[in-house]
Design an enzyme around this catalytic site. Structure first.
Site, PDB file in Angstrom:
ATOM      1  N   ASP A 162      27.531 -52.710 -47.041  1.00 24.99           N
ATOM      2  CA  ASP A 162      27.627 -53.973 -47.788  1.00 24.99           C
ATOM      3  C   ASP A 162      26.297 -54.540 -48.247  1.00 24.99           C
ATOM      4  O   ASP A 162      26.191 -55.737 -48.503  1.00 24.99           O
ATOM      5  CB  ASP A 162      28.320 -55.009 -46.886  1.00 24.99           C
ATOM      6  CG  ASP A 162      27.618 -55.134 -45.545  1.00 24.99           C
ATOM      7  OD1 ASP A 162      26.428 -54.776 -45.450  1.00 24.99           O
ATOM      8  OD2 ASP A 162      28.254 -55.584 -44.577  1.00 24.99           O
ATOM      9  N   HIS A 211      18.479 -62.129 -38.588  1.00 30.08           N
ATOM     10  CA  HIS A 211      17.893 -61.923 -39.917  1.00 30.08           C
ATOM     11  C   HIS A 211      18.751 -62.424 -41.068  1.00 30.08           C
ATOM     12  O   HIS A 211      18.284 -62.527 -42.188  1.00 30.08           O
ATOM     13  CB  HIS A 211      17.630 -60.423 -40.144  1.00 30.08           C
ATOM     14  CG  HIS A 211      18.863 -59.592 -40.309  1.00 30.08           C
ATOM     15  ND1 HIS A 211      19.531 -59.477 -41.506  1.00 30.08           N
ATOM     16  CD2 HIS A 211      19.570 -58.851 -39.426  1.00 30.08           C
ATOM     17  CE1 HIS A 211      20.587 -58.701 -41.344  1.00 30.08           C
ATOM     18  NE2 HIS A 211      20.643 -58.309 -40.099  1.00 30.08           N
ATOM     19  N   ARG A 257      20.633 -63.780 -44.213  1.00 29.20           N
ATOM     20  CA  ARG A 257      20.195 -64.700 -45.264  1.00 29.20           C
ATOM     21  C   ARG A 257      20.808 -66.086 -45.092  1.00 29.20           C
ATOM     22  O   ARG A 257      20.136 -67.095 -45.248  1.00 29.20           O
ATOM     23  CB  ARG A 257      20.591 -64.147 -46.638  1.00 29.20           C
ATOM     24  CG  ARG A 257      19.458 -63.416 -47.341  1.00 29.20           C
ATOM     25  CD  ARG A 257      19.896 -62.963 -48.730  1.00 29.20           C
ATOM     26  NE  ARG A 257      18.782 -62.521 -49.544  1.00 29.20           N
ATOM     27  CZ  ARG A 257      18.111 -61.382 -49.384  1.00 29.20           C
ATOM     28  NH1 ARG A 257      18.424 -60.553 -48.408  1.00 29.20           N
ATOM     29  NH2 ARG A 257      17.105 -61.077 -50.172  1.00 29.20           N
TER      30      ARG A 257
HETATM   31  C1  UD1 Z   1      19.102 -56.536 -45.859  1.00 23.94           C
HETATM   32  C2  UD1 Z   1      20.539 -56.590 -46.364  1.00 23.94           C
HETATM   33  C3  UD1 Z   1      21.477 -56.992 -45.242  1.00 23.94           C
HETATM   34  C4  UD1 Z   1      21.282 -56.117 -44.010  1.00 23.94           C
HETATM   35  C5  UD1 Z   1      19.810 -56.116 -43.627  1.00 23.94           C
HETATM   36  C6  UD1 Z   1      19.550 -55.189 -42.476  1.00 23.94           C
HETATM   37  C7  UD1 Z   1      20.978 -57.319 -48.665  1.00 23.94           C
HETATM   38  C8  UD1 Z   1      21.061 -58.469 -49.593  1.00 23.94           C
HETATM   39  N1  UD1 Z   1      20.639 -57.612 -47.392  1.00 23.94           N
HETATM   40  O1  UD1 Z   1      18.729 -57.875 -45.519  1.00 23.94           O
HETATM   41  O2  UD1 Z   1      22.808 -56.871 -45.685  1.00 23.94           O
HETATM   42  O3  UD1 Z   1      22.034 -56.652 -42.961  1.00 23.94           O
HETATM   43  O4  UD1 Z   1      19.028 -55.686 -44.748  1.00 23.94           O
HETATM   44  O5  UD1 Z   1      18.306 -55.422 -41.876  1.00 23.94           O
HETATM   45  O6  UD1 Z   1      21.179 -56.200 -49.048  1.00 23.94           O
HETATM   46  N2  UD1 Z   1      10.792 -56.328 -45.093  1.00 23.94           N
HETATM   47  C9  UD1 Z   1       9.636 -55.622 -44.819  1.00 23.94           C
HETATM   48  N3  UD1 Z   1       9.759 -54.333 -44.360  1.00 23.94           N
HETATM   49  C10 UD1 Z   1      10.945 -53.721 -44.154  1.00 23.94           C
HETATM   50  C11 UD1 Z   1      12.117 -54.456 -44.429  1.00 23.94           C
HETATM   51  C12 UD1 Z   1      12.036 -55.748 -44.906  1.00 23.94           C
HETATM   52  O7  UD1 Z   1       8.539 -56.137 -44.972  1.00 23.94           O
HETATM   53  O8  UD1 Z   1      10.978 -52.554 -43.749  1.00 23.94           O
HETATM   54  C13 UD1 Z   1      10.698 -57.725 -45.590  1.00 23.94           C
HETATM   55  C14 UD1 Z   1      10.277 -57.806 -47.074  1.00 23.94           C
HETATM   56  O9  UD1 Z   1       9.429 -58.905 -47.254  1.00 23.94           O
HETATM   57  C15 UD1 Z   1      11.608 -58.058 -47.780  1.00 23.94           C
HETATM   58  C16 UD1 Z   1      12.313 -58.938 -46.741  1.00 23.94           C
HETATM   59  O10 UD1 Z   1      11.954 -58.374 -45.472  1.00 23.94           O
HETATM   60  O11 UD1 Z   1      11.458 -58.680 -49.039  1.00 23.94           O
HETATM   61  C17 UD1 Z   1      13.805 -59.023 -46.864  1.00 23.94           C
HETATM   62  O12 UD1 Z   1      14.411 -57.739 -47.035  1.00 23.94           O
HETATM   63  P1  UD1 Z   1      15.860 -57.648 -47.751  1.00 23.94           P
HETATM   64  O13 UD1 Z   1      16.300 -56.232 -47.749  1.00 23.94           O
HETATM   65  O14 UD1 Z   1      15.822 -58.339 -49.062  1.00 23.94           O
HETATM   66  O15 UD1 Z   1      16.787 -58.535 -46.829  1.00 23.94           O
HETATM   67  P2  UD1 Z   1      17.230 -58.306 -45.337  1.00 23.94           P
HETATM   68  O16 UD1 Z   1      17.314 -59.639 -44.668  1.00 23.94           O
HETATM   69  O17 UD1 Z   1      16.413 -57.261 -44.706  1.00 23.94           O
HETATM   70  N1  UDP Z   2      17.873 -51.779 -34.795  1.00 26.89           N
HETATM   71  C1  UDP Z   2      16.718 -51.000 -34.596  1.00 26.89           C
HETATM   72  N2  UDP Z   2      15.563 -51.640 -34.216  1.00 26.89           N
HETATM   73  C2  UDP Z   2      15.492 -52.996 -34.034  1.00 26.89           C
HETATM   74  C3  UDP Z   2      16.665 -53.760 -34.261  1.00 26.89           C
HETATM   75  C4  UDP Z   2      17.829 -53.129 -34.647  1.00 26.89           C
HETATM   76  O1  UDP Z   2      16.738 -49.793 -34.747  1.00 26.89           O
HETATM   77  O2  UDP Z   2      14.409 -53.500 -33.685  1.00 26.89           O
HETATM   78  C5  UDP Z   2      19.115 -51.096 -35.221  1.00 26.89           C
HETATM   79  C6  UDP Z   2      20.369 -51.424 -34.445  1.00 26.89           C
HETATM   80  O3  UDP Z   2      20.559 -50.542 -33.358  1.00 26.89           O
HETATM   81  C7  UDP Z   2      21.468 -51.278 -35.489  1.00 26.89           C
HETATM   82  C8  UDP Z   2      20.776 -51.626 -36.777  1.00 26.89           C
HETATM   83  O4  UDP Z   2      19.383 -51.523 -36.537  1.00 26.89           O
HETATM   84  O5  UDP Z   2      21.931 -49.934 -35.589  1.00 26.89           O
HETATM   85  C9  UDP Z   2      21.153 -53.009 -37.194  1.00 26.89           C
HETATM   86  O6  UDP Z   2      20.367 -53.395 -38.258  1.00 26.89           O
HETATM   87  P1  UDP Z   2      20.241 -54.889 -38.758  1.00 26.89           P
HETATM   88  O7  UDP Z   2      20.533 -55.822 -37.645  1.00 26.89           O
HETATM   89  O8  UDP Z   2      18.924 -54.972 -39.436  1.00 26.89           O
HETATM   90  O9  UDP Z   2      21.348 -54.952 -39.897  1.00 26.89           O
HETATM   91  P2  UDP Z   2      22.917 -55.238 -39.909  1.00 26.89           P
HETATM   92  O10 UDP Z   2      23.588 -54.361 -38.915  1.00 26.89           O
HETATM   93  O11 UDP Z   2      23.077 -56.698 -39.621  1.00 26.89           O
HETATM   94  O12 UDP Z   2      23.311 -54.933 -41.315  1.00 26.89           O
END
Ligand code: UD1
Ligand code: UDP
Length: 380
Positions: free
Chosen positions: A96, A209, A211
């Site tokens: 998603d 995390h 949004r």
């Molecule tokens: C995204 C997904 C969310 C998922 C989550 C898992 C969307 C809209 N959101 O949210 O569904 O649950 O990933 O974690 O698709 N950043 C880094 N390094 C990384 C990753 C992120 O610096 O490796 C920072 C960047 O500044 C980036 C911000 O985190 O702009 C947000 O990342 P983004 O993918 O937009 O949103 P998530 O909250 O990670």
């Molecule tokens: N996870 C990880 N390292 C961390 C935190 C989470 O590898 O420090 C793993 C966790 O086991 C799970 C996945 O990341 O499989 C969940 O990711 P996140 O919470 O970012 O996204 P969501 O599941 O909410 O989409």
């Protein structure tokens, strides 16, 4: 050979698609192509490294504080040329995220069929989780194949008039990943983490995390943790913090000065999953953790108002507490101080899969292409 292109971009998609990629690689009738959008960078790369996946294409999209529009437009533009060049027979997406939705739309524009892994989850509220509920619904509308993790997810799709012939109940691939990652005698490479997990006293694992939680709701979550820290002097709090700068600023502000709140970098999946199996309680707004923790017998308090994963709530190991400071504080306090209440929640249940989801997915793909005659049986 049918050419199957897996497209993913964030940490959870990578964790849940890694075993799918491996199953495709091992299948003699299927050719695997991997395209990453890199909606996440560091958090994606650690998963690719762990599972030994080298992408064929990398859109390298991530920017600091990226907007939903940035990601959507970047995926659409980036994938167009790759899809035209590779002409895959099927594109597989997961879950998603905005990568999921935009990659599906990009494939649809090329009239390439899409298989949706983890299809049919619904919270019933388009704004919670945001934007994920819309992403998965929109993906479902365009998908040619739906791989639903549970019978309940299949029912959600049927309620929306999806064609049952195109739905395969497979179990969630996260359980496939988990079962190959968690080991009873796992040794953490990080000595400080090993020591922390071996220390006496209870441990609480925290992740946050979403949004829709950023801002006031997340402040309430962190205030509740602050109060728990004050009330329970023996308890250690481990918080591998998401890379999102918005989450980091708020956590530093509210929790940064607390001795037993260990705010650490995101853990690689292997140590994270093994840490989950060693703590007492998990506070999270994550989707994936709601599936993994029940399999490990760990109670979870979900810091969200809705969940698209009701199965573990029904099983009793997950409780939805939302983002109300008092409710989080009181519920966690009870679980950490009342052995009976804790015992009722700490049951290992597996409503999300049996570790064989990927085999069912590749079998369903073979069936779709007429490589096999028999439809794989739905998992129950
Ligand atoms: C995204 C997904 C969310 C998922 C989550 C898992 C969307 C809209 N959101 O949210 O569904 O649950 O990933 O974690 O698709 N950043 C880094 N390094 C990384 C990753 C992120 O610096 O490796 C920072 C960047 O500044 C980036 C911000 O985190 O702009 C947000 O990342 P983004 O993918 O937009 O949103 P998530 O909250 O990670
Ligand atoms: N996870 C990880 N390292 C961390 C935190 C989470 O590898 O420090 C793993 C966790 O086991 C799970 C996945 O990341 O499989 C969940 O990711 P996140 O919470 O970012 O996204 P969501 O599941 O909410 O989409």
């Amino acid at each position: 050979m049918k050419k199957i292109m897996c497209v993913f971009g964030t940490r959870p998609e990578a964790i849940k698609m890694a075993p799918v990629v491996k199953a495709i690689e091992q299948n003699e009738h299927l050719q695997s192509i991997v395209t990453v959008t890199a909606q996440h960078r560091e958090m994606l790369d650690q998963v690719l490294q762990l599972f030994g996946i080298t992408p064929d294409y990398d859109l390298n999209l991530m920017k600091k504080n990226q907007t939903l529009t940035d990601i959507t437009a970047g995926v659409l533009h980036g994938l167009e040329e790759i899809l035209q060049k590779e002409q895959p027979d099927l594109v597989l997406v997961h879950g998603d995220t905005t990568t999921t939705f935009a990659a599906t739309l990009a494939a649809f524009y090329q009239q390439i069929p899409v298989g949706h892994v983890e299809a049919g989850l619904r919270s019933g509220n388009l704004y919670s989780p945001y934007p994920e509920e819309a992403n998965r619904k929109l993906t479902g509308v365009m998908a040619a194949l739906h791989f639903s993790p549970t019978p309940e997810a299949r029912n959600n799709l049927l309620r929306e008039s999806a064609d049952d012939e195109k739905i395969f109940v497979t179990g969630n691939t996260v359980i496939d990943a988990l079962l190959t990652t968690v080991h009873a005698h796992y040794q953490f490479a990080d000595a400080a983490l090993q020591q922390l997990l071996d220390s006496p006293g209870k441990k609480v694992l925290i992740t946050a995390h979403r949004r829709e939680n950023q801002g006031a709701p997340m402040m309430h979550i962190f205030q509740a943790v602050r109060r728990l820290h004050e009330t329970l002097p023996e308890v250690q709090f481990i918080f591998p913090i998401h890379k999102n700068p918005k989450v980091r600023e708020l956590a530093a502000q509210i929790l940064g000065d607390l001795e037993r709140v260990h705010i650490i970098e995101p853990l690689d999946y292997e140590p994270f999953a093994n840490a989950m199996s060693k703590v007492d309680l998990i506070l999270t707004d994550s989707g994936g953790l709601q599936e993994e923790a029940p399999a490990l017998g760990k109670p979870v308090l979900v810091l969200r108002d809705t969940t698209e994963r009701p199965e573990a709530v029904t099983a009793g190991t997950v409780e939805l507490v939302g983002t109300d400071e008092e409710l989080i504080y009181q519920t966690a306090l009870k679980l950490l101080t009342d052995a009976d209440a804790y015992g009722k929640m700490a049951n290992a249940v597996n409503p999300y899969g049996d570790g064989k989801a990927c085999g069912r997915i590749t079998a369903a793909i073979e069936y779709y292409f007429g490589i096999r005659d028999q439809r794989p049986e739905n998992w129950v």
